[in-house]
Design a protein around this motif. Structure first.
Motif, PDB file in Angstrom:
ATOM      1  N   HIS A 116      53.381 113.199  46.429  1.00 45.65           N
ATOM      2  CA  HIS A 116      52.112 113.601  45.805  1.00 45.65           C
ATOM      3  C   HIS A 116      52.092 113.315  44.302  1.00 45.65           C
ATOM      4  CE1 HIS A 116      51.285 115.481  49.583  1.00 45.65           C
ATOM      5  NE2 HIS A 116      52.373 116.227  49.486  1.00 45.65           N
ATOM      6  N   CYS A 117      53.066 112.591  43.841  1.00 39.76           N
ATOM      7  CA  CYS A 117      53.169 112.379  42.392  1.00 39.76           C
ATOM      8  C   CYS A 117      52.280 111.211  41.954  1.00 39.76           C
ATOM      9  CB  CYS A 117      54.633 112.102  42.037  1.00 39.76           C
ATOM     10  SG  CYS A 117      54.855 111.743  40.288  1.00 39.76           S
ATOM     11  N   PRO A 118      51.507 111.418  40.887  1.00 33.72           N
ATOM     12  CA  PRO A 118      50.584 110.355  40.454  1.00 33.72           C
ATOM     13  C   PRO A 118      51.298 109.131  39.879  1.00 33.72           C
ATOM     14  CG  PRO A 118      50.636 112.144  38.852  1.00 33.72           C
ATOM     15  CD  PRO A 118      51.419 112.620  40.027  1.00 33.72           C
ATOM     16  N   ILE A 119      52.580 109.255  39.533  1.00 32.35           N
ATOM     17  CA  ILE A 119      53.268 108.104  38.919  1.00 32.35           C
ATOM     18  C   ILE A 119      54.399 107.590  39.824  1.00 32.35           C
ATOM     19  CG2 ILE A 119      52.635 108.798  36.573  1.00 32.35           C
ATOM     20  CD1 ILE A 119      55.557 109.798  36.222  1.00 32.35           C
ATOM     21  N   ASN A 120      54.291 107.886  41.109  1.00 32.21           N
ATOM     22  CA  ASN A 120      55.411 107.537  41.999  1.00 32.21           C
ATOM     23  C   ASN A 120      55.556 106.032  42.244  1.00 32.21           C
ATOM     24  OD1 ASN A 120      53.341 107.072  43.755  1.00 32.21           O
ATOM     25  ND2 ASN A 120      53.827 108.749  45.163  1.00 32.21           N
ATOM     26  N   ALA A 121      54.473 105.276  42.042  1.00 32.41           N
ATOM     27  CA  ALA A 121      54.514 103.854  42.401  1.00 32.41           C
ATOM     28  C   ALA A 121      55.649 103.113  41.701  1.00 32.41           C
ATOM     29  CB  ALA A 121      53.177 103.203  42.066  1.00 32.41           C
ATOM     30  N   ASP A 122      55.931 103.526  40.481  1.00 36.22           N
ATOM     31  CA  ASP A 122      56.934 102.799  39.714  1.00 36.22           C
ATOM     32  C   ASP A 122      58.114 103.682  39.299  1.00 36.22           C
ATOM     33  OD1 ASP A 122      57.165 100.202  39.250  1.00 36.22           O
ATOM     34  OD2 ASP A 122      55.939 100.132  37.428  1.00 36.22           O
ATOM     35  N   ALA A 159      61.656 105.033  39.247  1.00 41.51           N
ATOM     36  CA  ALA A 159      62.962 104.498  39.660  1.00 41.51           C
ATOM     37  C   ALA A 159      63.717 105.472  40.562  1.00 41.51           C
ATOM     38  CB  ALA A 159      63.791 104.176  38.427  1.00 41.51           C
ATOM     39  N   ALA A 160      63.740 106.740  40.183  1.00 40.61           N
ATOM     40  CA  ALA A 160      64.516 107.720  40.959  1.00 40.61           C
ATOM     41  C   ALA A 160      63.941 107.873  42.367  1.00 40.61           C
ATOM     42  CB  ALA A 160      64.534 109.065  40.244  1.00 40.61           C
ATOM     43  N   TYR A 161      62.620 107.822  42.473  1.00 43.90           N
ATOM     44  CA  TYR A 161      61.981 107.951  43.783  1.00 43.90           C
ATOM     45  C   TYR A 161      62.289 106.735  44.649  1.00 43.90           C
ATOM     46  CZ  TYR A 161      58.168 108.470  47.197  1.00 43.90           C
ATOM     47  OH  TYR A 161      57.429 108.573  48.346  1.00 43.90           O
ATOM     48  N   ARG A 162      62.121 105.558  44.058  1.00 44.72           N
ATOM     49  CA  ARG A 162      62.316 104.338  44.831  1.00 44.72           C
ATOM     50  C   ARG A 162      63.764 104.186  45.302  1.00 44.72           C
ATOM     51  NH1 ARG A 162      62.364  99.933  42.732  1.00 44.72           N
ATOM     52  NH2 ARG A 162      61.920 100.308  40.561  1.00 44.72           N
ATOM     53  N   THR A 163      64.710 104.669  44.492  1.00 46.46           N
ATOM     54  CA  THR A 163      66.122 104.473  44.843  1.00 46.46           C
ATOM     55  C   THR A 163      66.740 105.735  45.462  1.00 46.46           C
ATOM     56  OG1 THR A 163      66.729 105.094  42.591  1.00 46.46           O
ATOM     57  CG2 THR A 163      66.470 102.751  43.025  1.00 46.46           C
ATOM     58  N   GLY A 164      65.924 106.750  45.678  1.00 45.13           N
ATOM     59  CA  GLY A 164      66.422 107.977  46.314  1.00 45.13           C
ATOM     60  C   GLY A 164      67.443 108.718  45.467  1.00 45.13           C
ATOM     61  N   GLN A 165      67.216 108.741  44.149  1.00 40.67           N
ATOM     62  CA  GLN A 165      68.210 109.385  43.270  1.00 40.67           C
ATOM     63  C   GLN A 165      67.688 110.637  42.558  1.00 40.67           C
ATOM     64  OE1 GLN A 165      71.191 106.533  41.313  1.00 40.67           O
ATOM     65  NE2 GLN A 165      69.279 105.414  41.312  1.00 40.67           N
ATOM     66  N   LEU A 211      59.404 117.772  23.644  1.00 40.51           N
ATOM     67  CA  LEU A 211      60.559 117.493  24.492  1.00 40.51           C
ATOM     68  C   LEU A 211      61.032 118.828  25.056  1.00 40.51           C
ATOM     69  CD1 LEU A 211      62.361 115.056  25.235  1.00 40.51           C
ATOM     70  CD2 LEU A 211      63.964 115.869  23.544  1.00 40.51           C
ATOM     71  N   ASP A 212      60.900 119.001  26.335  1.00 41.53           N
ATOM     72  CA  ASP A 212      61.443 120.193  26.975  1.00 41.53           C
ATOM     73  C   ASP A 212      62.075 119.774  28.302  1.00 41.53           C
ATOM     74  OD1 ASP A 212      59.381 119.817  28.770  1.00 41.53           O
ATOM     75  OD2 ASP A 212      58.745 121.907  28.773  1.00 41.53           O
ATOM     76  N   GLY A 213      62.574 120.722  29.060  1.00 36.95           N
ATOM     77  CA  GLY A 213      63.270 120.398  30.309  1.00 36.95           C
ATOM     78  C   GLY A 213      62.386 119.625  31.282  1.00 36.95           C
ATOM     79  N   ASN A 214      61.095 119.976  31.340  1.00 34.68           N
ATOM     80  CA  ASN A 214      60.184 119.286  32.264  1.00 34.68           C
ATOM     81  C   ASN A 214      60.007 117.821  31.879  1.00 34.68           C
ATOM     82  OD1 ASN A 214      59.486 121.444  34.018  1.00 34.68           O
ATOM     83  ND2 ASN A 214      58.240 122.328  32.385  1.00 34.68           N
ATOM     84  N   VAL A 215      59.798 117.600  30.582  1.00 38.15           N
ATOM     85  CA  VAL A 215      59.596 116.231  30.097  1.00 38.15           C
ATOM     86  C   VAL A 215      60.867 115.407  30.341  1.00 38.15           C
ATOM     87  CG1 VAL A 215      59.295 114.858  27.997  1.00 38.15           C
ATOM     88  CG2 VAL A 215      57.878 116.883  28.367  1.00 38.15           C
ATOM     89  N   ILE A 216      62.005 115.995  30.044  1.00 44.34           N
ATOM     90  CA  ILE A 216      63.279 115.289  30.225  1.00 44.34           C
ATOM     91  C   ILE A 216      63.444 114.866  31.685  1.00 44.34           C
ATOM     92  CG2 ILE A 216      65.805 115.646  30.271  1.00 44.34           C
ATOM     93  CD1 ILE A 216      65.446 117.266  27.652  1.00 44.34           C
ATOM     94  N   ARG A 217      63.085 115.758  32.593  1.00 47.29           N
ATOM     95  CA  ARG A 217      63.234 115.445  34.022  1.00 47.29           C
ATOM     96  C   ARG A 217      62.317 114.284  34.439  1.00 47.29           C
ATOM     97  NH1 ARG A 217      62.976 120.297  35.077  1.00 47.29           N
ATOM     98  NH2 ARG A 217      60.906 120.422  35.960  1.00 47.29           N
ATOM     99  N   VAL A 218      61.063 114.356  34.009  1.00 51.75           N
ATOM    100  CA  VAL A 218      60.110 113.304  34.407  1.00 51.75           C
ATOM    101  C   VAL A 218      60.545 111.953  33.845  1.00 51.75           C
ATOM    102  CG1 VAL A 218      57.725 112.486  34.172  1.00 51.75           C
ATOM    103  CG2 VAL A 218      58.169 114.911  34.637  1.00 51.75           C
ATOM    104  N   ILE A 219      60.856 111.922  32.561  1.00 51.95           N
ATOM    105  CA  ILE A 219      61.195 110.632  31.923  1.00 51.95           C
ATOM    106  C   ILE A 219      62.484 110.035  32.513  1.00 51.95           C
ATOM    107  CG2 ILE A 219      61.955 109.583  29.736  1.00 51.95           C
ATOM    108  CD1 ILE A 219      59.013 109.999  29.634  1.00 51.95           C
ATOM    109  N   THR A 220      63.511 110.868  32.632  1.00 43.70           N
ATOM    110  CA  THR A 220      64.790 110.303  33.130  1.00 43.70           C
ATOM    111  C   THR A 220      64.634 109.811  34.565  1.00 43.70           C
ATOM    112  OG1 THR A 220      65.535 112.545  33.695  1.00 43.70           O
ATOM    113  CG2 THR A 220      66.379 111.594  31.642  1.00 43.70           C
ATOM    114  N   ARG A 221      63.877 110.526  35.365  1.00 47.83           N
ATOM    115  CA  ARG A 221      63.686 110.077  36.751  1.00 47.83           C
ATOM    116  C   ARG A 221      62.818 108.813  36.794  1.00 47.83           C
ATOM    117  NH1 ARG A 221      62.817 115.944  39.748  1.00 47.83           N
ATOM    118  NH2 ARG A 221      65.013 116.382  40.143  1.00 47.83           N
ATOM    119  N   TYR A 222      61.764 108.838  36.016  1.00 50.94           N
ATOM    120  CA  TYR A 222      60.853 107.689  36.051  1.00 50.94           C
ATOM    121  C   TYR A 222      61.584 106.409  35.646  1.00 50.94           C
ATOM    122  CZ  TYR A 222      56.765 104.788  35.452  1.00 50.94           C
ATOM    123  OH  TYR A 222      55.855 103.766  35.568  1.00 50.94           O
TER     124      TYR A 222
END
Ligand code: SF4
Length: 364
Positions: free
Chosen positions: A204-210, A212-218, A140-151
């Motif tokens: 360019h993100c491999p997990i962008n399809a699903d 949440a933050a990307y889809r809702t612009g957050q 668990l580091d800052g990078n992981v926290i960012r990816v998980i919370t956004r996803y």
């Protein structure tokens, strides 16, 4: 809508992306657990690009845990000089000694034993055990926290313990038994290279399809953390006491902030005192001498993790007395060439060029 951990994470896509895009980093070319451990310690709080030359230098001097354990602490600190967060260095050094003494030179491969070594917290434990030994412990580091919370579109305050626990549980639910180190590194690499704090490259993100933050612009609002309180600023005066071509340095205590490093006499400026008056008082209190200021060499600003200092650097000469350490810390007269021999805090390095220039000009 916020998703839950029951939503399947696109693990395969992430790992394929990692295989194709991971950076060619020196510690990714080794299975030597000592080198992996060292790299993870250096990478805590410090960016990859800064760590690489330090890692190479350190490995060159101390290629094994045995060589580190038998080194002089000053030599180890000197190699860490400039990387900051020196407790990491002290802890690694102490751990190396303990590994030699209690584990016959073999770094413990059981998490329960490894985590008892100085400086081995949850992050180092999971990173070293998963990357070095293939144990499925999630980092668990800052990078992981960012990816998980956004996803997952999590808007919880990420500075809070329960939020971190929730994210760690999600990671633990996904970490595979097969190559867990790759999974951990893939998550961190995605956070570092694609899911950046500002302006993530979602297209360019491999997990962008699903996501949440990307889809809702957050992506601008997640991860959520309250703004940090301002850190205090201390005004400090220090003396470079000159005696012809030499100047005086003193060693910091072996515990606490910047432990074991060398610096210059001085301290905080008191209310109502000028910077010049403060440096004269500090030299009297710390060294039992009267000094006169010759010139103000420079004003330096330096930020540490919890405070900032404004350093007034004075060149001084002794008016009367013989320097004697009043706080039992060793003092030494050194020449400018010997700067390279002693570990100094980063703030000191910010005025060494001017000091060298001055001494060069006045050497004749
Ligand atoms: S799609 Fe964007 S926000 Fe979502 S994980 Fe990828 S980079 Fe991060």
């Amino acid at each position: 809508m916020t998703k839950t951990k029951s939503q399947k994470f696109p693990l395969k896509k992430l790992l394929i992306w990692y295989g194709r895009n991971k950076r060619d980093l020196p510690w990714r070319k080794t299975r030597d657990i000592y080198k992996i451990w060292l790299s993870e310690v250096m990478l805590q709080q410090t960016q990859v690009i800064t760590v690489i030359p330090y890692y190479h230098r350190f490995i060159k001097h101390f290629p094994t845990i045995e060589s580190l354990a038998s080194a002089d602490e000053q030599e180890v600190l000197k190699l860490w000089e400039g990387l900051g967060y020196y407790n990491r260095c002290h802890n690694l050094y102490r751990s190396a000694k303990l590994v030699m003494k209690e584990f016959y030179g073999s770094i413990p491969d059981q998490p329960e034993k490894f985590k008892k070594l100085p400086g081995v917290g949850p992050y180092i434990l999971a990173a070293v055990m998963s990357i070095g030994l293939g144990l499925p412990l999630a980092v668990l580091d800052g990078n992981v926290i960012r990816v998980i919370t956004r996803y997952y579109g999590m808007k919880d305050d990420v500075s809070k313990g329960p939020t971190k626990k929730k994210i760690h549980e999600i990671m633990t639910g996904y970490i595979p038994n097969d190559n867990p180190g790759d999974f951990n590194q893939a998550m961190m690499e995605l956070g570092a290279l694609v899911c950046a704090p500002k302006s993530p490259s979602c297209e360019h993100c491999p997990i962008n399809a699903d996501c949440a933050a990307y889809r809702t612009g957050q992506t601008g609002e997640i991860p959520y953390k309250p703004s940090k309180p301002k850190i205090p600023v201390y005004n400090v005066s220090i003396a470079v006491i000159l005696d012809q071509h030499r100047f005086l340095i003193q060693k910091r205590p072996s515990k606490g902030h910047l432990a074991g490093m060398w610096e210059f006499p001085g301290g905080k400026i008191k209310n109502g005192e000028s910077p010049g008056q403060a440096v004269i008082r500090e030299c009297r209190e710390e060294l039992n001498i009267n000094v006169k200021t010759i010139k103000k060499l420079k004003m330096v600003s330096h930020t540490y993790s919890h405070f900032r200092i404004k350093l007034n650097v004075f060149l001084c000469g002794i008016k009367s007395g013989e320097p004697k350490s009043m706080n039992q810390q060793p003092i030494k007269w050194i020449t400018v060439d010997q700067i390279e021999t002693y570990p100094f805090p980063g703030a000191n390095h910010k005025f060494f060029p001017e000091l060298k220039e001055y001494l060069k000009k006045h050497s004749d």
